[in-house]
Design an enzyme around this catalytic site. Sequence first.
Site, PDB file in Angstrom:
ATOM      1  CG  ASP A 111       0.671   1.183  13.869  1.00  0.00           C
ATOM      2  OD1 ASP A 111       1.579   0.819  13.107  1.00  0.00           O
ATOM      3  OD2 ASP A 111      -0.528   0.949  13.672  1.00  0.00           O
ATOM      4  CE  LYS A 132       5.217  16.910 -10.278  1.00  0.00           C
ATOM      5  NZ  LYS A 132       5.417  18.341 -10.500  1.00  0.00           N
TER       6      LYS A 132
END
Lengths: 689, 583
Positions: free
Chosen positions: A314, A387
């Site tokens: 990672d 969003k």
Amino acid sequence: MSDKKKSIFADKNIMIRALKDSFVKLDPRVQIKNPVMFMVYVSAILTLVLFVFALCGIKDAQPGFILAVSVILWLTVLFANFAEAIAEGRGKAQADTLRANRKDVTANKIPSPEKKDKILQVPSGNLVKGDIVYVRAGEQIPGDGEVIEGAASVDESAITGESAPVIRESGGDRSAVTGGTTVVSDWLVIRITSEPGESFLDKMIAMVEGAARKKTPNEIALQILLVALSIIFLLVTVALYSYSLFSAEQMERPNPTSVTALVALLICLAPTTIGALLSAIGIAGMSRLNQANVLAMSGRAIEAAGDVDILLLDKTGTITLGNRQADEFIPVDGNDKRELADAAQLASLADETPEGRSIVVLAKEEYGIRERNIGQMHAQFIPFTAKTRMSGVDYDGNEIRKGAADAIREYVVSRGGTFSSDCEDVVTTISTQGGTPLVVAKNGKVLGVIHLKDIVKHGVKEKFADLRKMGIKTIMITGDNPLTASAIAAEAGVDDFLAEATPEAKLSMIRDYQAHGHLVAMTGDGTNDAPALAQADVAVAMNTGTQAAKEAGNMVDLDSSPTKLIEIVKIGKQLLMTRGALTTFSIANDVAKYFAIIPALFVSLYPGLQALNIMNLHSAQSAIISAIIYNALIIVALIPLALKGVKYREVPASKMLSKNLLVYGLGGILVPFLAIKLIDVIIVALGIL
Amino acid sequence: MSNVVIQCVLYLVILVALGIPLGKYMGKVMNGEKVFLSKVLSPVEHGIYKLLHIDKDEDMTWKKYAVCTVVFSVIGFIFLLVMCLGQGILPLNPEKFGGQSWHLAFNTTSSFVTNTNWQAYSAENPSGGLSYFTQMLGLNVQNFVSAATGIAVLFALIRGFLRVKKKGLGNFYTDMTKIVLYILLPICLISAVVLVSQGVPQTFREYEEVDLLEPVTLEDGTVVTKEVIPLGPAASQIAIKQAGTNGGGFWGVNSAHPFENPTPLSNMFEMILLLLIPVGLCFTFGRNIKDMRQGRAIFIAMFLMLVVALGIVAFNEQAGTPKLAQNGAVDIAAGADQAGGNMEGKETRFGIATSSAWAAFTTAASNGSVNSMHDSYTPIGGMIPMLLMMLGEVVFGGTGCGLYGMIGFAILTVFIAGLMVGRTPEYLGKKIEPFEMKMAVLVCLATPIGILIGSGLACLLPATADSLNNPGAHGLSEVLYAYSSAGGNNGSAFAGFNANTPFLNVSIGLVMLFVRFLPMLATLAIAGSLVQKKKVAVSAGTLPTHNAMFIFLLVFIVLLVGALSFFPALALGPIAEFFQMIA
């Protein structure tokens, strides 16, 4: 997991227990599990019987000689037992500590999360999968489970050895709790996920103690080789008896070999060194892994770690220093740099993310813009949402927004503004440099771009270069876009990268590498990592991770450190190398033992064989006694090496091989010549023979 | 000495120069690629499949392949046994030989079915001799098919390495057909014609009795004026006896017989022929596993051992012994007029170099034909051929079986060395796990087990001493040599040791069967397991199996296993004899 640095030999308790266990392990049911040492065991009994016979007048050889051989063989068996016992020592001590944590506690069982007052007190041992318990501050968590309500800090030192408490909360990737740990503050509602006796702590105890230890495939393969060699040497010695009889008859001289001498020869030739240390090596490897705070679910996983040639790392935490930091403010469309810095700081004041904080700090350092109290400004903080993909602040009718380029573009355009090509250029430039551009807009107008930079950890490039030399490819996994990812990949020197990584992409990448014959290792923590973890050959789940991730992996990293993978590979390789080195040493030793015993034994038949007695040993008996004494002592001498593992360096396979061959192959041929001669001189000088 | 060196180097150069193209040819044939003989032989090949109802597309699992191998050998065994026992009533028997005794027949049959060709009988000897019928249709058929079986198993193993996650190892019947038709028959056809041109007989005529040019008077006073000249269809049999690493001579003294090996040219030809296919197969191996370097590495390992062995034998034979020199009273130096050295048991036609080279070649390849009597070699000169057999015939060894034996050792080597580089072992991209290890151990240790048990038992029997030609340490060498020859499926003999006794015939026969079929089945099992595995990618962390280090290790492991198994035996045999000699 305390006493990490302390030498195992310095621990008195472990030593005493190991000495005691050396005798307990004389049980034939234990001995038969190790065929090579079982042969020594049987030989020891046989010589003891021959000694008794000799006392009764049926003399195979001089009684004193038979007794000496028998005693040394018994010691050989005990030394082998001791090697195994001491290797188990640390694990057993650790298991005792863990067991102390597993004590039964009283659990507050509740029918459902809503009815926290309807507590039914039951012993933790009675909890079954699906039960719901309520744990308050100061109480021990009664079993493995998943937090379904609440958040609390939990002291997991009993398992991880790390004293700082960690946060456990419902939902997300920090919902798993382990039985035996203690809630320090607040409360949790936990759904139990393990049956009694199968908890993580139970498994851990079994693993560190070695009770669940099964022989790994490689160990079995090696044992087959050792048994086969032993059988050959058994045949060699039996056939030698026949040759000896035949030759004695041909030369019309008495047969010079006795059963005792041949038994001694057999034990010298059999690969007793590696036979005695084999299980100690395996246990010690497991123990080294435990000391690195990694818990392997099987010995097989450690061996696989040695074979791994692809590491999926990672980016965050392993390659880069955790989080990105603001590096520069770049105004666009002729805006003032200071205005940009000011707006950026305002928008970030309430932003608690490390990136947000770094923006505030950079504005302060470069322009002396002091932090303002957002509360006093009657400002309203607009948090980041998936969003809008923007965050910002509204104050005095002003609107400041910061976010990714495309999100801001949408925002600006919707407010009737423009997203200039100047801004576009800056964004692209930053991306190609591996940075993350964060565009700042005020009242529908783009002010400029913040350059967020990933800081590559010091020394990783060299580390990856070393791994490459060993034939291990490193692959960076990141959620960044390909442009950013490739820049960081180049800076860190990884071999490849997977940008915009999704769990599915990870999984298919692992499958792809495996299809090309590679072995892949990865770490993971989230539930969505589980499929990839299950697919990987070595899968290290973070202890902070979810239950699903832990179950899918074959190791658990109690420290939850993303760099652990590299250490695990090292431990795996070292384990295999130690096994190979001691096998080579053990077999190479036989050359000297032949030269010690054969000429001495047959010089009475063929005086010319004296020429082969290159060590010039005193007599047939002293040669045999010296050889078996060496054979016994070398086991003890090599215990530290078996426990610590051979020296490990990150070099290509061919270099590693030549170095180990030189040390353990050539050394294995030469050492016994010197040692046997030395022992011979000593026992002759002491007048024993 | 330079004469010896030049000859030895010449043999080796020709051998390798011919082996490389042959290797390529064999690889092509077995892959079903087009070769220059395809036009002629392809219709024959397919005709055979049609005639015998062979489904040439069937891909056999290792078990099926193994069953075919064993059943095929068992049927061959029964046929040959019946011929040996019943040749008295069978045709083509001008010398009216009776059947062999049961134990000799068992020994002969085991010997030829296992590609050993140990000869406890002497074909032209009225007692135990063999008719032309038995030689041609019995022995010679086995000469072909036993050689072909070894090669077939090798190719099954090659496919095991090459194929990934499959089950099939190929088709035993088509493999056998191709090997005999495309490889063995053409080589033997050419060779037989060459041999005939040198004077080797190929006839069904009965033995001829002729007048001696010079009558011989024996010690008891009888005067011998006539001798019997044995004849027979020899050339065809000698060709395959050499090419198929069989080694069973048409007559008792094998290629020391002037009719089996009439001229220096025939000698060189036969000598090269006996190692040709095993050398070629190393290159075939590299080619067919698609990594020439691997085949070359194994070739070099074998070649080094051969050269060293040859050097030691030639040196010792040329140097002779103190006994022969008689304190300088006898000139044993090589000169223009004499070969010098130890010429006892060697043909003056061949001399030291050619005899030593043959001795090394024939025991390196598990051939076993001889052109001199190894019993008469110096202690160390005789020990080397024995050691080459004890190593399990992996220095080139028998056709196919030598190479798969060596691959067994390569597996042992990667196992030990592979661990030392910190990886679980793999060879040619396939992981070596417990099952492979178990089987590799059987491949490598069958020979030591067979030799140790056989010779150990023989030494315990009082009757064995009666078979000896020499007492003392050399006596033990004779016993050891006999079992080593059987245990390596070699077939050469320390002449003088009378092996035709019930115990020796049966025990040697059993050893031959054991060391032939156990490694063969184990090899197929390895192939069957490897073929199902995936191929591991190669990286810098992989143990290279084609470089000098690996070659060194491979040689070292082969020698170590041999030395550890046989040092005590050799110490009481040839080594003791050597020290007695120089004392």
